[in-house]
Design a protein around this motif. Structure first.
Motif, PDB file in Angstrom:
ATOM      1  N   PRO A  70      43.409  27.095 -50.087  1.00 48.11           N
ATOM      2  CA  PRO A  70      41.982  27.401 -50.137  1.00 48.11           C
ATOM      3  C   PRO A  70      41.202  26.928 -48.918  1.00 48.11           C
ATOM      4  CG  PRO A  70      42.391  25.399 -51.344  1.00 48.11           C
ATOM      5  CD  PRO A  70      43.721  25.837 -50.794  1.00 48.11           C
ATOM      6  N   VAL A  71      41.891  26.671 -47.803  1.00 44.14           N
ATOM      7  CA  VAL A  71      41.200  26.238 -46.585  1.00 44.14           C
ATOM      8  C   VAL A  71      40.771  27.474 -45.797  1.00 44.14           C
ATOM      9  CG1 VAL A  71      41.372  24.899 -44.470  1.00 44.14           C
ATOM     10  CG2 VAL A  71      42.580  24.138 -46.521  1.00 44.14           C
ATOM     11  N   ARG A  72      39.494  27.576 -45.489  1.00 47.05           N
ATOM     12  CA  ARG A  72      38.947  28.745 -44.802  1.00 47.05           C
ATOM     13  C   ARG A  72      38.317  28.345 -43.476  1.00 47.05           C
ATOM     14  NH1 ARG A  72      40.392  33.557 -47.590  1.00 47.05           N
ATOM     15  NH2 ARG A  72      40.597  32.997 -49.810  1.00 47.05           N
TER      16      ARG A  72
ATOM     17  N   PRO B 280      43.864  20.117 -30.129  1.00 46.87           N
ATOM     18  CA  PRO B 280      44.423  21.110 -31.048  1.00 46.87           C
ATOM     19  C   PRO B 280      44.226  20.689 -32.496  1.00 46.87           C
ATOM     20  CG  PRO B 280      46.168  19.758 -30.157  1.00 46.87           C
ATOM     21  CD  PRO B 280      44.922  19.352 -29.429  1.00 46.87           C
ATOM     22  N   ARG B 281      44.130  21.676 -33.366  1.00 46.38           N
ATOM     23  CA  ARG B 281      43.851  21.366 -34.765  1.00 46.38           C
ATOM     24  C   ARG B 281      44.997  20.561 -35.372  1.00 46.38           C
ATOM     25  NH1 ARG B 281      41.103  26.786 -37.438  1.00 46.38           N
ATOM     26  NH2 ARG B 281      39.110  26.594 -36.313  1.00 46.38           N
ATOM     27  N   PRO B 282      44.652  19.483 -36.074  1.00 52.31           N
ATOM     28  CA  PRO B 282      45.701  18.677 -36.726  1.00 52.31           C
ATOM     29  C   PRO B 282      46.280  19.432 -37.919  1.00 52.31           C
ATOM     30  CG  PRO B 282      43.530  17.874 -37.334  1.00 52.31           C
ATOM     31  CD  PRO B 282      43.314  18.938 -36.294  1.00 52.31           C
ATOM     32  N   PRO B 283      47.518  19.154 -38.301  1.00 49.77           N
ATOM     33  CA  PRO B 283      48.083  19.778 -39.510  1.00 49.77           C
ATOM     34  C   PRO B 283      47.259  19.428 -40.739  1.00 49.77           C
ATOM     35  CG  PRO B 283      49.784  18.655 -38.218  1.00 49.77           C
ATOM     36  CD  PRO B 283      48.476  18.263 -37.628  1.00 49.77           C
ATOM     37  N   LEU B 284      47.189  20.362 -41.667  1.00 52.59           N
ATOM     38  CA  LEU B 284      46.399  20.134 -42.879  1.00 52.59           C
ATOM     39  C   LEU B 284      46.908  18.939 -43.667  1.00 52.59           C
ATOM     40  CD1 LEU B 284      45.868  23.796 -44.137  1.00 52.59           C
ATOM     41  CD2 LEU B 284      44.226  22.319 -42.990  1.00 52.59           C
ATOM     42  N   THR B 285      48.230  18.700 -43.619  1.00 55.03           N
ATOM     43  CA  THR B 285      48.792  17.577 -44.369  1.00 55.03           C
ATOM     44  C   THR B 285      48.345  16.236 -43.815  1.00 55.03           C
ATOM     45  OG1 THR B 285      50.788  17.713 -42.992  1.00 55.03           O
ATOM     46  CG2 THR B 285      50.828  18.833 -45.123  1.00 55.03           C
ATOM     47  N   ASN B 286      47.805  16.224 -42.589  1.00 51.76           N
ATOM     48  CA  ASN B 286      47.333  14.973 -41.991  1.00 51.76           C
ATOM     49  C   ASN B 286      45.865  14.697 -42.302  1.00 51.76           C
ATOM     50  OD1 ASN B 286      49.857  14.765 -40.944  1.00 51.76           O
ATOM     51  ND2 ASN B 286      49.281  15.022 -38.807  1.00 51.76           N
ATOM     52  N   LEU B 287      45.195  15.641 -42.949  1.00 58.64           N
ATOM     53  CA  LEU B 287      43.767  15.507 -43.204  1.00 58.64           C
ATOM     54  C   LEU B 287      43.528  15.080 -44.652  1.00 58.64           C
ATOM     55  CD1 LEU B 287      42.360  18.662 -41.370  1.00 58.64           C
ATOM     56  CD2 LEU B 287      42.430  16.310 -40.539  1.00 58.64           C
TER      57      LEU B 287
ATOM     58  N   SER C 200      40.727  14.729 -45.948  1.00 61.04           N
ATOM     59  CA  SER C 200      39.586  15.477 -46.465  1.00 61.04           C
ATOM     60  C   SER C 200      40.011  16.733 -47.216  1.00 61.04           C
ATOM     61  CB  SER C 200      38.647  15.868 -45.312  1.00 61.04           C
ATOM     62  OG  SER C 200      39.327  16.661 -44.354  1.00 61.04           O
ATOM     63  N   VAL C 201      41.196  17.269 -46.918  1.00 62.28           N
ATOM     64  CA  VAL C 201      41.645  18.489 -47.594  1.00 62.28           C
ATOM     65  C   VAL C 201      42.038  18.181 -49.041  1.00 62.28           C
ATOM     66  CG1 VAL C 201      43.391  20.297 -47.620  1.00 62.28           C
ATOM     67  CG2 VAL C 201      42.349  19.615 -45.463  1.00 62.28           C
ATOM     68  N   SER C 202      42.937  17.207 -49.240  1.00 63.75           N
ATOM     69  CA  SER C 202      43.382  16.907 -50.602  1.00 63.75           C
ATOM     70  C   SER C 202      42.240  16.353 -51.451  1.00 63.75           C
ATOM     71  CB  SER C 202      44.549  15.917 -50.572  1.00 63.75           C
ATOM     72  OG  SER C 202      44.164  14.706 -49.965  1.00 63.75           O
ATOM     73  N   LEU C 203      41.419  15.472 -50.873  1.00 66.72           N
ATOM     74  CA  LEU C 203      40.299  14.930 -51.632  1.00 66.72           C
ATOM     75  C   LEU C 203      39.242  15.996 -51.908  1.00 66.72           C
ATOM     76  CD1 LEU C 203      39.743  11.380 -50.111  1.00 66.72           C
ATOM     77  CD2 LEU C 203      41.043  12.053 -52.106  1.00 66.72           C
TER      78      LEU C 203
ATOM     79  N   ASP D  62      54.199  15.319 -51.842  1.00 67.02           N
ATOM     80  CA  ASP D  62      53.054  16.121 -52.324  1.00 67.02           C
ATOM     81  C   ASP D  62      52.010  15.237 -53.006  1.00 67.02           C
ATOM     82  OD1 ASP D  62      54.564  18.371 -51.534  1.00 67.02           O
ATOM     83  OD2 ASP D  62      55.576  18.396 -53.461  1.00 67.02           O
ATOM     84  N   ILE D  63      51.690  14.121 -52.383  1.00 64.90           N
ATOM     85  CA  ILE D  63      50.781  13.152 -52.995  1.00 64.90           C
ATOM     86  C   ILE D  63      49.335  13.640 -52.891  1.00 64.90           C
ATOM     87  CG2 ILE D  63      49.882  10.797 -52.834  1.00 64.90           C
ATOM     88  CD1 ILE D  63      52.636   9.919 -51.903  1.00 64.90           C
ATOM     89  N   LEU D  64      48.647  13.646 -54.022  1.00 61.65           N
ATOM     90  CA  LEU D  64      47.236  14.043 -54.103  1.00 61.65           C
ATOM     91  C   LEU D  64      46.469  12.884 -54.723  1.00 61.65           C
ATOM     92  CD1 LEU D  64      45.333  16.496 -53.628  1.00 61.65           C
ATOM     93  CD2 LEU D  64      45.665  17.066 -56.041  1.00 61.65           C
ATOM     94  N   VAL D  65      45.417  12.408 -54.041  1.00 60.05           N
ATOM     95  CA  VAL D  65      44.732  11.195 -54.480  1.00 60.05           C
ATOM     96  C   VAL D  65      43.308  11.498 -54.935  1.00 60.05           C
ATOM     97  CG1 VAL D  65      46.098   9.740 -52.954  1.00 60.05           C
ATOM     98  CG2 VAL D  65      43.939  10.657 -52.140  1.00 60.05           C
ATOM     99  N   HIS D  66      42.755  10.573 -55.701  1.00 56.23           N
ATOM    100  CA  HIS D  66      41.383  10.672 -56.207  1.00 56.23           C
ATOM    101  C   HIS D  66      40.402  10.402 -55.052  1.00 56.23           C
ATOM    102  CE1 HIS D  66      37.791   9.615 -58.575  1.00 56.23           C
ATOM    103  NE2 HIS D  66      38.354  10.312 -59.548  1.00 56.23           N
ATOM    104  N   PRO D  67      39.219  11.005 -55.094  1.00 56.30           N
ATOM    105  CA  PRO D  67      38.251  10.780 -54.005  1.00 56.30           C
ATOM    106  C   PRO D  67      37.817   9.335 -53.824  1.00 56.30           C
ATOM    107  CG  PRO D  67      37.636  12.717 -55.276  1.00 56.30           C
ATOM    108  CD  PRO D  67      38.767  12.063 -56.010  1.00 56.30           C
TER     109      PRO D  67
END
Length: 489
Positions: free
Chosen positions: A80-82, A119-126, A128-131, A268-273
């Motif tokens: 869902p990243v646009r 250059p744009r960092p990989p999404l897995t390094n951000l 802000s994406v998972s949160l 595939d770790i997803l954390v709380h905000p």
């Protein structure tokens, strides 16, 4: 991790859309300007954002299927990243814009990239994406009614109190929690007495005995076919639930997950905000990437400032070599009865101590059960002829051999028709296992209560627990066909 802006958009039955709610965070925008320097792209007005979002989602003009800025083959969309192109190609773009939709509702937020954008960092390094995804999912649930559906009156009332809720869960654009009805209740709590200064954005606090409870649950799913031509599949996903009742305006807690030397690395770790910082090695471990960084085996530290209500601190997946219970299931049809054979074997690495363990054998699209002559080598068998269901109650332990069997035949001669299922026709049948093992995880992951650090004015009582449970654990009849999937979703 912070948000530069947040939008809630709705569409009416006629297809027109409007911005129902928007919030910009000036302090975060100032940081974005400092980090980006000369490449800074300002957030445009809501009407412009609305137009760009609808175009990106293909909702602005259904009669125009191709839009160059959106459908150029050089772009690689990652839902869902646009990416929203503000001034046309080559002029600048807002990224990453996270978007989720639910019926006519469109929720979007623009995350802050606190590293150079090019250059744009990989999404897995951000982070802000998972949160951001977690926050938008919580916001979506907040706007829906108790049944998970859109009710215009409920949505309008929630939007009216959303500014107050954001003061609590997302102060100055930094998410500490997801919007929930519990936040509204906590807003009525009185301010703390004494000299303790409470921020204006935190409207509630805990007063009473300090308690921290950490519960780790791993869930295993499996599809076993007993046929070399069809590959068995299994996976494990874990969740860490926290309940922190700690005194103080801004208590800080650190929870550490550890693995044994031979444990499977978490992915595939997803954390709380509310998590305030995270090691980059934790975010880069991905199960769908060949170079997934899975060599990192911890410890996994999660520092956070806890919300008032129980919450899910993090979720993860883990790869294991074999499923905990291996099984085979064979059905043979003779005239008006079935010959049944089931074998279950508990793997040696699994603790032989269950809270419960049952095997359910449903029989669909057949007459009602008649004579049932089935023997089990261990446990007891319950027969529900009305439901065409056999329930094999294994209990709390397997025998010392760790292997048990079921043999026998079942007649179907009742006048009534039993339960139906469009998938399970003829010899397409399965055994569904339900079990729970306390004080165990397949990955070996655990939370040591002595490793939980709490920085507050009172010493809390800390409790930790872990358990393994099953979900969608199917053993298919090897003499019939069965649905085959390459990956469990």
């Amino acid at each position: 991790m912070s948000f530069r802006a947040l939008w809630i958009i709705s569409q009416d039955n006629g297809g027109s859309a409007s911005v129902r709610f928007s919030r910009r965070f000036a302090t975060v925008e100032h940081r974005a300007k400092v980090i980006a320097g000369s490449s800074y792209i300002a957030v445009p007005e809501d009407n412009t954002v609305l137009r760009l979002l609808l175009t990106e989602l293909g909702l602005s003009d259904p009669q125009k299927p191709f839009v160059l800025l959106r459908d150029d083959c050089r772009r690689c969309p990652r839902t869902p990243v646009r990416e929203l192109c503000v001034d046309g190609p080559g002029q600048g773009a807002l990224w990453p814009v996270l978007v989720i939709t639910h019926g006519p509702l469109i929720l979007a937020c623009l995350g802050l990239v606190d590293v150079p954008a090019e250059p744009r960092p990989p999404l897995t390094n951000l982070l802000s994406v998972s949160l951001g995804i977690t926050f938008l999912t919580g916001l979506q649930n907040f706007l829906l009614d108790s049944g998970g559906k859109i009710d215009s009156e409920v949505t309008a009332s929630r939007l009216a109190v959303l500014p107050t809720v954001l003061l609590h869960v997302c102060p100055f654009g930094t998410p500490l929690d997801v919007p929930s009805l519990g936040v509204l209740a906590s807003a009525s709590v009185l301010a703390p007495a004494g000299n303790q200064k409470q921020p204006a954005w935190k409207t509630g606090f805990h007063k009473g005995r300090a308690v921290v409870n950490i519960a780790l649950t791993e869930t295993v799913r499996s599809k076993q076919y007993g046929d070399p031509s069809r590959q068995d599949t299994w996976d494990v996903f874990g969740t860490v639930m926290c309940k922190c009742e700690v005194e103080g305006v801004l208590p800080n807690v650190t929870v550490t997950l550890t693995l044994p030397p031979n444990g499977s690395p978490l992915q595939d770790i997803l954390v709380h905000p509310c998590v305030t910082s995270l090691d980059s090695n934790i975010l880069t471990a991905c199960s769908v990437d060949n170079d997934d960084g899975s060599s990192f085996s911890g410890p996994y530290k999660f520092p956070f400032s806890p919300p008032l209500e129980p919450f899910r601190l993090c979720g993860y997946t883990s790869q294991i070599p074999v499923p905990p219970i291996l099984g085979s299931y064979q059905l043979k049809e003779e005239e008006n009865h079935l010959l049944v054979s089931v074998t279950l074997k508990l793997h040696e690495s699994v603790k032989n101590s269950f809270e419960y363990c049952e095997a359910h054998l449903p029989f669909f699209n057949r007459p009602q059960m008649g004579c049932v002559d089935v023997k089990v080598s261990f446990g007891q068998l319950d027969v529900s002829k009305e439901k065409n269901l056999l329930v094999w109650v294994i209990g709390q332990k397997f025998p010392k051999s760790r292997e048990i069997t079921m043999e026998g035949n079942i007649g179907f001669s009742g006048p009534a028709v039993g339960p139906t299922d469009p998938l399970c026709t003829d010899l397409i049948a399965y055994v569904n296992l339900y079990f729970k093992v306390p004080d165990m995880t397949l990955s070996g992951c655990c939370v040591d209560q002595h490793s939980v650090q709490v920085y507050s004015c009172a010493k809390p009582k800390i409790t930790t627990s872990r358990e393994l449970q099953s979900k969608d654990y199917f053993i298919w009849n090897s003499t019939g066909t069965a649905p085959v999937s390459q990956m469990l979703l």
